[in-house]
Design a protein around this motif. Sequence first.
Motif, PDB file in Angstrom:
ATOM      1  N   LYS A  79       0.824  -1.161   0.063  1.00  0.00           N
ATOM      2  CA  LYS A  79      -0.114   0.241   0.028  1.00  0.00           C
ATOM      3  C   LYS A  79       0.733   1.352   0.044  1.00  0.00           C
ATOM      4  N   ASP A  80       2.066   1.414   0.472  1.00  0.00           N
ATOM      5  CA  ASP A  80       2.841   2.586   0.752  1.00  0.00           C
ATOM      6  C   ASP A  80       3.398   2.656  -0.785  1.00  0.00           C
ATOM      7  N   THR A  83       0.325   4.191  -2.886  1.00  0.00           N
ATOM      8  CA  THR A  83      -0.119   5.367  -2.471  1.00  0.00           C
ATOM      9  C   THR A  83       1.091   6.521  -2.862  1.00  0.00           C
ATOM     10  N   ASN A  87       0.177   9.107  -5.780  1.00  0.00           N
ATOM     11  CA  ASN A  87       0.289  10.771  -5.284  1.00  0.00           C
ATOM     12  C   ASN A  87       1.065  11.429  -6.263  1.00  0.00           C
ATOM     13  N   THR A 173      -8.185   9.662  -0.665  1.00  0.00           N
ATOM     14  CA  THR A 173      -7.645   8.587   0.415  1.00  0.00           C
ATOM     15  C   THR A 173      -8.427   7.374   0.334  1.00  0.00           C
ATOM     16  N   LEU A 176      -7.805   5.165  -2.678  1.00  0.00           N
ATOM     17  CA  LEU A 176      -6.594   4.540  -2.605  1.00  0.00           C
ATOM     18  C   LEU A 176      -6.891   3.327  -1.617  1.00  0.00           C
ATOM     19  N   ASN A 177      -7.438   3.802  -0.409  1.00  0.00           N
ATOM     20  CA  ASN A 177      -7.838   2.302   0.380  1.00  0.00           C
ATOM     21  C   ASN A 177      -8.574   1.349  -0.112  1.00  0.00           C
ATOM     22  N   ASP A 180      -6.021  -0.413  -2.610  1.00  0.00           N
ATOM     23  CA  ASP A 180      -5.321  -1.601  -1.860  1.00  0.00           C
ATOM     24  C   ASP A 180      -6.227  -2.876  -1.628  1.00  0.00           C
TER      25      ASP A 180
END
Length: 190
Positions: A79-80, A83, A87, A173, A176-177, A180
């Motif tokens: 996920k990092d 994201t 971004n 946000t 993106l969650n 994931d």
Amino acid sequence: MARAGLTTEGLIRAGAETADEIGFERTTPTELARRFGVRTASLYSHVRNAHELKTGIALFALEELADRASEAVAGRAGKDALTAFANVYRDYAREHPGRFAATQFPLDAEAAAAGAGVRHAQMSRAILRGYHLAEPHQTHAVRLLGSVFSGYVGLEAAGGFSHSAPDSQESWTEILNALDALLRTWPTTS
């Protein structure tokens, strides 16, 4: 250096800057000639036509964006990495709207193969390895990510989210969650 300091690289860079100022579609050899104070014909020893200029700007923008994305995802996973990658696209579109529009310019097969679009796909696939997706699911997921990132930033840039709640950052946000979660549970059977 050619007359008036013109070079192909300089024209492409000036074209990218102009695209951010007035829009990618309005960036033409005639506009650049006006900015350089030369006749349009003077540019044709550096770029053959408007299509070649736009291709050059697209390749420049794709390279610039790939460099930023590569730096952002280095050392990250899951996920990092997703994201950070997302971004970078959103931030680049905000900072350089004309250049971001150029990244959507249709390239011929030769230019596409030689350009940084290949790096973008490789980075997407590297991120997706953390989600353990095999082919053809990985290709579907690469296309999904590209569609979501480009679609969202395009709608946001056009003001599509500016007149309603919640704030677009909150939606970003949440999206993106959700991406994931989707990637962690991607259906692998038809």
